[in-house]
Design a protein around this motif. Structure first.
Motif, PDB file in Angstrom:
ATOM      1  N   VAL A 223       0.844  -1.195   0.000  1.00  0.00           N
ATOM      2  CA  VAL A 223       0.000   0.000   0.000  1.00  0.00           C
ATOM      3  C   VAL A 223       0.876   1.240   0.000  1.00  0.00           C
ATOM      4  CG1 VAL A 223      -1.999  -1.051   1.134  1.00  0.00           C
ATOM      5  CG2 VAL A 223      -0.173  -0.070   2.519  1.00  0.00           C
ATOM      6  N   GLU A 224       0.321   2.341  -0.494  1.00  0.00           N
ATOM      7  CA  GLU A 224       0.990   3.637  -0.444  1.00  0.00           C
ATOM      8  C   GLU A 224       0.224   4.518   0.529  1.00  0.00           C
ATOM      9  OE1 GLU A 224       1.762   5.476  -4.220  1.00  0.00           O
ATOM     10  OE2 GLU A 224       2.336   3.566  -5.128  1.00  0.00           O
ATOM     11  N   PHE A 225       0.940   5.401   1.202  1.00  0.00           N
ATOM     12  CA  PHE A 225       0.303   6.284   2.172  1.00  0.00           C
ATOM     13  C   PHE A 225       1.174   7.511   2.386  1.00  0.00           C
ATOM     14  CE2 PHE A 225       2.794   3.040   4.247  1.00  0.00           C
ATOM     15  CZ  PHE A 225       3.526   3.706   5.210  1.00  0.00           C
ATOM     16  N   SER A 226       0.550   8.541   2.941  1.00  0.00           N
ATOM     17  CA  SER A 226       1.262   9.792   3.206  1.00  0.00           C
ATOM     18  C   SER A 226       1.668   9.844   4.680  1.00  0.00           C
ATOM     19  CB  SER A 226       0.375  10.988   2.882  1.00  0.00           C
ATOM     20  OG  SER A 226      -0.691  11.066   3.819  1.00  0.00           O
ATOM     21  N   GLU A 227       2.569  10.745   5.009  1.00  0.00           N
ATOM     22  CA  GLU A 227       2.971  10.920   6.403  1.00  0.00           C
ATOM     23  C   GLU A 227       1.781  11.350   7.257  1.00  0.00           C
ATOM     24  OE1 GLU A 227       6.023  13.625   9.013  1.00  0.00           O
ATOM     25  OE2 GLU A 227       6.773  12.796   7.127  1.00  0.00           O
ATOM     26  N   ALA A 228       0.869  12.116   6.683  1.00  0.00           N
ATOM     27  CA  ALA A 228      -0.310  12.578   7.425  1.00  0.00           C
ATOM     28  C   ALA A 228      -1.211  11.423   7.864  1.00  0.00           C
ATOM     29  CB  ALA A 228      -1.105  13.567   6.577  1.00  0.00           C
ATOM     30  N   GLN A 229      -1.115  10.282   7.203  1.00  0.00           N
ATOM     31  CA  GLN A 229      -1.934   9.120   7.553  1.00  0.00           C
ATOM     32  C   GLN A 229      -1.330   8.304   8.703  1.00  0.00           C
ATOM     33  OE1 GLN A 229      -2.226   8.098   3.077  1.00  0.00           O
ATOM     34  NE2 GLN A 229      -3.773   6.811   4.087  1.00  0.00           N
ATOM     35  N   ILE A 230      -0.091   8.569   9.078  1.00  0.00           N
ATOM     36  CA  ILE A 230       0.570   7.783  10.122  1.00  0.00           C
ATOM     37  C   ILE A 230      -0.014   8.160  11.484  1.00  0.00           C
ATOM     38  CG2 ILE A 230       2.757   7.267  11.271  1.00  0.00           C
ATOM     39  CD1 ILE A 230       4.119   7.845   8.526  1.00  0.00           C
ATOM     40  N   ALA A 231      -0.499   7.134  12.202  1.00  0.00           N
ATOM     41  CA  ALA A 231      -1.133   7.340  13.502  1.00  0.00           C
ATOM     42  C   ALA A 231      -0.257   6.872  14.651  1.00  0.00           C
ATOM     43  CB  ALA A 231      -2.469   6.598  13.546  1.00  0.00           C
ATOM     44  N   ASP A 232       0.732   6.025  14.380  1.00  0.00           N
ATOM     45  CA  ASP A 232       1.553   5.472  15.455  1.00  0.00           C
ATOM     46  C   ASP A 232       2.759   4.780  14.832  1.00  0.00           C
ATOM     47  OD1 ASP A 232       2.349   4.718  18.024  1.00  0.00           O
ATOM     48  OD2 ASP A 232       0.560   3.517  18.436  1.00  0.00           O
ATOM     49  N   TRP A 233       3.679   4.393  15.703  1.00  0.00           N
ATOM     50  CA  TRP A 233       4.848   3.642  15.265  1.00  0.00           C
ATOM     51  C   TRP A 233       5.220   2.630  16.332  1.00  0.00           C
ATOM     52  CZ3 TRP A 233       8.983   4.209  18.554  1.00  0.00           C
ATOM     53  CH2 TRP A 233       9.052   5.378  19.319  1.00  0.00           C
ATOM     54  N   THR A 234       5.976   1.614  15.929  1.00  0.00           N
ATOM     55  CA  THR A 234       6.446   0.591  16.846  1.00  0.00           C
ATOM     56  C   THR A 234       7.895   0.270  16.538  1.00  0.00           C
ATOM     57  OG1 THR A 234       6.015  -1.608  17.800  1.00  0.00           O
ATOM     58  CG2 THR A 234       5.691  -1.388  15.428  1.00  0.00           C
ATOM     59  N   TYR A 235       8.639  -0.032  17.575  1.00  0.00           N
ATOM     60  CA  TYR A 235      10.033  -0.445  17.411  1.00  0.00           C
ATOM     61  C   TYR A 235      10.358  -1.415  18.536  1.00  0.00           C
ATOM     62  CZ  TYR A 235      15.107  -0.358  17.272  1.00  0.00           C
ATOM     63  OH  TYR A 235      16.423  -0.727  17.221  1.00  0.00           O
ATOM     64  N   SER A 236      10.878  -2.585  18.186  1.00  0.00           N
ATOM     65  CA  SER A 236      11.236  -3.567  19.204  1.00  0.00           C
ATOM     66  C   SER A 236      12.744  -3.625  19.355  1.00  0.00           C
ATOM     67  CB  SER A 236      10.679  -4.944  18.853  1.00  0.00           C
ATOM     68  OG  SER A 236      11.257  -5.422  17.657  1.00  0.00           O
ATOM     69  N   ALA A 237      13.187  -3.605  20.610  1.00  0.00           N
ATOM     70  CA  ALA A 237      14.616  -3.715  20.924  1.00  0.00           C
ATOM     71  C   ALA A 237      14.746  -4.196  22.363  1.00  0.00           C
ATOM     72  CB  ALA A 237      15.308  -2.363  20.751  1.00  0.00           C
ATOM     73  N   ASP A 238      15.698  -5.070  22.581  1.00  0.00           N
ATOM     74  CA  ASP A 238      15.995  -5.557  23.932  1.00  0.00           C
ATOM     75  C   ASP A 238      14.763  -6.124  24.631  1.00  0.00           C
ATOM     76  OD1 ASP A 238      18.663  -4.684  23.588  1.00  0.00           O
ATOM     77  OD2 ASP A 238      18.103  -2.671  24.252  1.00  0.00           O
ATOM     78  N   GLY A 239      13.911  -6.804  23.879  1.00  0.00           N
ATOM     79  CA  GLY A 239      12.734  -7.433  24.456  1.00  0.00           C
ATOM     80  C   GLY A 239      11.613  -6.477  24.822  1.00  0.00           C
ATOM     81  N   LYS A 240      11.722  -5.237  24.418  1.00  0.00           N
ATOM     82  CA  LYS A 240      10.698  -4.233  24.720  1.00  0.00           C
ATOM     83  C   LYS A 240      10.127  -3.643  23.435  1.00  0.00           C
ATOM     84  CE  LYS A 240      10.688  -4.204  29.196  1.00  0.00           C
ATOM     85  NZ  LYS A 240       9.490  -4.654  29.913  1.00  0.00           N
ATOM     86  N   LEU A 241       8.892  -3.173  23.532  1.00  0.00           N
ATOM     87  CA  LEU A 241       8.246  -2.465  22.431  1.00  0.00           C
ATOM     88  C   LEU A 241       8.182  -0.992  22.778  1.00  0.00           C
ATOM     89  CD1 LEU A 241       5.196  -4.667  21.418  1.00  0.00           C
ATOM     90  CD2 LEU A 241       7.229  -4.175  20.072  1.00  0.00           C
TER      91      LEU A 241
END
Length: 163
Positions: free
Chosen positions: A111-129
């Protein structure tokens, strides 16, 4: 009242196939707590993007975006995208969950989307989100098992130290 559907799975921790049946939680478009979470996620988005894009521009392993589609319809959908990469003035990525209100679209579709459509982000590192601002708002609305699992892996501070 316009409503949006938000999937809860943390795409960075689960394989794509496991996300296909992800639970969906409904929130009204004007839900103050959810809108505040989205605003906070967007404030930290530049830090997230600066720290999770590889040399080729594609997101690194463990990074994902939650994107709102069909915002102008009666029922928009907020869904995880993993992986993602910039393209032109926006982004392109893969649907990590099976959509419930996006006819013709399925988990694994690009899918394509704009930055304005971004509602959240996730990043996993060291067993944490990290990130997962909207997921944190959804916690009280989840079944006990899911709530317990997510509470154990969500970081105390949404933004990793050093960003």
């Amino acid at each position: 009242m316009t409503r949006f559907l938000a999937s809860i799975a943390c795409a960075a921790f689960l394989p794509l196939a496991a996300l296909a049946g992800d639970d969906v939680v409904q929130f009204g478009q004007q839900d103050a707590e959810m809108q505040s979470a989205i605003a906070e996620a967007r404030i930290s988005l530049p830090q997230f993007l600066a720290n999770t894009q590889g040399a080729d521009g594609q997101s690194i392993e463990g990074a994902g975006l939650k994107v709102e589609f069909n915002a102008e319809s009666e029922q928009s959908e907020v869904i995880w995208i993993v992986p993602f990469a910039p393209r032109g003035d926006g982004f392109v990525g893969i649907l990590a969950n099976e959509p419930t209100s996006m006819p013709g679209q399925h988990a694994g579709d690009m899918v394509e989307f704009s930055e304005a459509q971004i509602a959240d982000w996730t990043y996993s590192a060291d067993g944490k989100l990290f990130g997962n601002y909207t997921t944190r708002v959804m916690l009280p609305h989840l079944d006990d098992a899911t709530k317990t699992q997510l509470s154990q892996i969500l970081s105390e501070n949404p933004v990793p130290e050093g960003w």
